[in-house]
Scaffold this active site. Structure first.
Site, PDB file in Angstrom:
ATOM      1  CD  GLU A 139      64.273  73.210  49.002  1.00 25.73           C
ATOM      2  OE1 GLU A 139      63.258  72.921  48.348  1.00 25.73           O
ATOM      3  OE2 GLU A 139      65.372  72.668  48.818  1.00 25.73           O
ATOM      4  CD  GLU A 199      69.943  70.044  51.407  1.00 30.87           C
ATOM      5  OE1 GLU A 199      69.819  69.983  50.162  1.00 30.87           O
ATOM      6  OE2 GLU A 199      68.981  70.044  52.188  1.00 30.87           O
TER       7      GLU A 199
HETATM    8  C1  XIL Z   1      66.464  65.177  47.344  1.00 31.43           C
HETATM    9  C2  XIL Z   1      67.007  63.760  47.396  1.00 31.43           C
HETATM   10  O1  XIL Z   1      68.409  63.804  47.221  1.00 31.43           O
HETATM   11  C3  XIL Z   1      66.353  62.894  46.349  1.00 31.43           C
HETATM   12  O2  XIL Z   1      66.769  61.535  46.501  1.00 31.43           O
HETATM   13  C4  XIL Z   1      64.834  62.983  46.474  1.00 31.43           C
HETATM   14  O3  XIL Z   1      64.252  62.276  45.416  1.00 31.43           O
HETATM   15  C5  XIL Z   1      64.379  64.434  46.430  1.00 31.43           C
HETATM   16  O4  XIL Z   1      65.050  65.169  47.442  1.00 31.43           O
HETATM   17  N1  XIL Z   1      67.134  70.040  48.781  1.00 31.43           N
HETATM   18  C6  XIL Z   1      66.751  69.298  49.874  1.00 31.43           C
HETATM   19  C7  XIL Z   1      66.825  67.822  49.804  1.00 31.43           C
HETATM   20  O5  XIL Z   1      66.460  69.874  50.932  1.00 31.43           O
HETATM   21  O6  XIL Z   1      65.853  67.193  50.599  1.00 31.43           O
HETATM   22  C8  XIL Z   1      66.734  67.309  48.400  1.00 31.43           C
HETATM   23  O7  XIL Z   1      66.961  65.912  48.427  1.00 31.43           O
HETATM   24  C9  XIL Z   1      67.734  68.013  47.499  1.00 31.43           C
HETATM   25  C10 XIL Z   1      67.486  69.499  47.485  1.00 31.43           C
END
Ligand code: XIL
Length: 380
Positions: A157, A273
């Site tokens: 990101e 994701e």
């Molecule tokens: C999120 C997790 O699902 C949560 O449990 C944590 O508190 C924060 O991170 N994009 C990403 C992930 O790359 O690492 C994120 O995961 C969700 C959005």
């Protein structure tokens, strides 16, 4: 290493005797990992290490369905770095042991992100030591698992066009402390530490049809092209694919053009994701499950036309393990239903959507005869 012992000790192979999905055959040839393999794809989940350790039903689904997994949190800085000079690898090690024992590939997530940094980071990291901190972390973590990982999300990101920079880069702590080179430094360090893993740039919003999505795609391509020109070792792009139902206007043609540009740069593509937020849908469960399933189907039918897509992962296993309730709570406070299994580990209509999208992929082998006929959707 108690964690590793527990995870691997409890695992059982494909002939598991606990069957978490009574009445619905989604196992063996009917599993998503098998349907994915027929379409030349890996399929899997972001997993929670504590659940994997303590919850047999959760673990059985992962073993049955996944050919690839990624830790939801266990390999982030916050999990691995309790203090500046100490690493805690217990959960991360146990996950790799579990994956290898079950012949599931493991993606690492992530080596450099503006979130999930430990509390000590803001207090202690500064411009004088941040470069060394980043390189040491990557050497230590990627080096520890070298040769055993499918891929690493090296930078996560890094683009945020709303921050107003001409290059579209996010105004992250890494940018402020290390400078714009931090991305290049991270990828080069990762390659040195683990020459075998596919080094990935992972990003959200790339799939969106909104003006923000278009800007993000453009800035991401510009960044990736620049990295490639400088021979920075980037092997893959992770398109996170956090969708919001109802996706009445998915970024179909624009997304395909973006993926084609990535392919032309030599990148492999992961849908890294996936989930479908139902925050804006009415309460009725049947409707929510149907609309979410339609969004999985619509998105995958488009995205899987791109032959460089080699893996699809959902962000969580079952609806009880989604992080969306914390991040995007529904106004009525009902639990979101964004994944392929409900909180009782029953396959949902979205499971069938994903399975059918895999089967429909151009060039996919015909579905085995038993799979469609033995699957019955619950509650429809
Ligand atoms: C999120 C997790 O699902 C949560 O449990 C944590 O508190 C924060 O991170 N994009 C990403 C992930 O790359 O690492 C994120 O995961 C969700 C959005």
């Amino acid at each position: 290493m108690a964690g590793a012992a527990m995870l691997s000790g409890c695992s059982h192979g494909p002939q598991t005797s606990t069957h978490p999905l009574p009445g619905i055959d989604v196992t063996g040839k009917a599993s998503l990992r098998e349907h994915a393999a027929n379409a030349r794809l890996l399929f899997g989940f972001a997993v929670n290490t504590a659940q994997l350790r303590s919850n047999r039903s959760y673990r059985a689904i992962v073993e049955q369905q996944a050919s690839i997994i990624v830790p939801e949190n266990a390999m982030k800085w916050r999990a691995l770095r309790p203090s500046m000079d100490r690493y805690d690898f217990e959960d991360a090690d146990s996950l790799l042991t579990f994956a290898e024992k079950n012949r599931i590939k493991l993606r690492g997530h992530n080596l450099c992100w503006h979130q999930s940094l430990p509390d000590w980071f803001a207090a202690s990291a500064n411009a004088a030591d941040a470069h060394r901190l980043l390189v040491d972390h990557i050497r230590t973590v990627a080096g520890r698992y070298a040769g055993r990982m499918h891929s690493w999300d090296v930078v996560n990101e890094a683009i945020n066009t709303r921050d107003g920079r001409a290059d579209g880069l996010r105004n992250s702590p890494w940018l402020r402390l290390v400078g714009t080179d931090y991305i290049e430094i991270a990828f080069r360090s990762a390659r040195e530490a683990d020459p075998a893993a596919l080094l990935t740039y992972n990003e959200y919003g790339l799939e969106s049809a909104s003006p923000d999505g278009a800007e993000k795609r453009a800035a991401t391509l510009q960044m990736l092209r620049r990295l490639k020109q400088r021979n920075v070792p980037v092997d893959a792009i992770g398109i996170q694919s956090h969708l919001h139902a109802p996706s009445t206007q998915g970024a179909g043609p624009e997304l395909l053009r973006f993926m084609a540009s990535c392919r032309e740069m030599g990148l492999e593509i992961f849908l890294s994701e996936m989930d479908v937020s139902d925050r804006d849908l009415s309460a009725a469960i049947d409707t929510r499950d149907r609309v979410v399933a339609e969004d999985y189907r619509g998105f995958l039918n488009t995205a899987l036309q791109e032959r460089r897509v080699t893996a699809v992962l959902t962000w969580g296993v079952d609806d009880a393990s989604t992080s969306l309730n914390a991040e995007q709570p529904r106004k009525d406070r009902l639990a979101q239903r964004p994944l392929l299994f409900d909180s009782r580990y029953q396959a949902k209509p979205s499971f069938a959507s994903v399975r059918d999208a895999f089967d429909a992929r151009l060039g996919a082998a015909p579905a085995r005869a038993a799979a469609p006929s033995t699957f019955r959707l619950p509650r429809l």
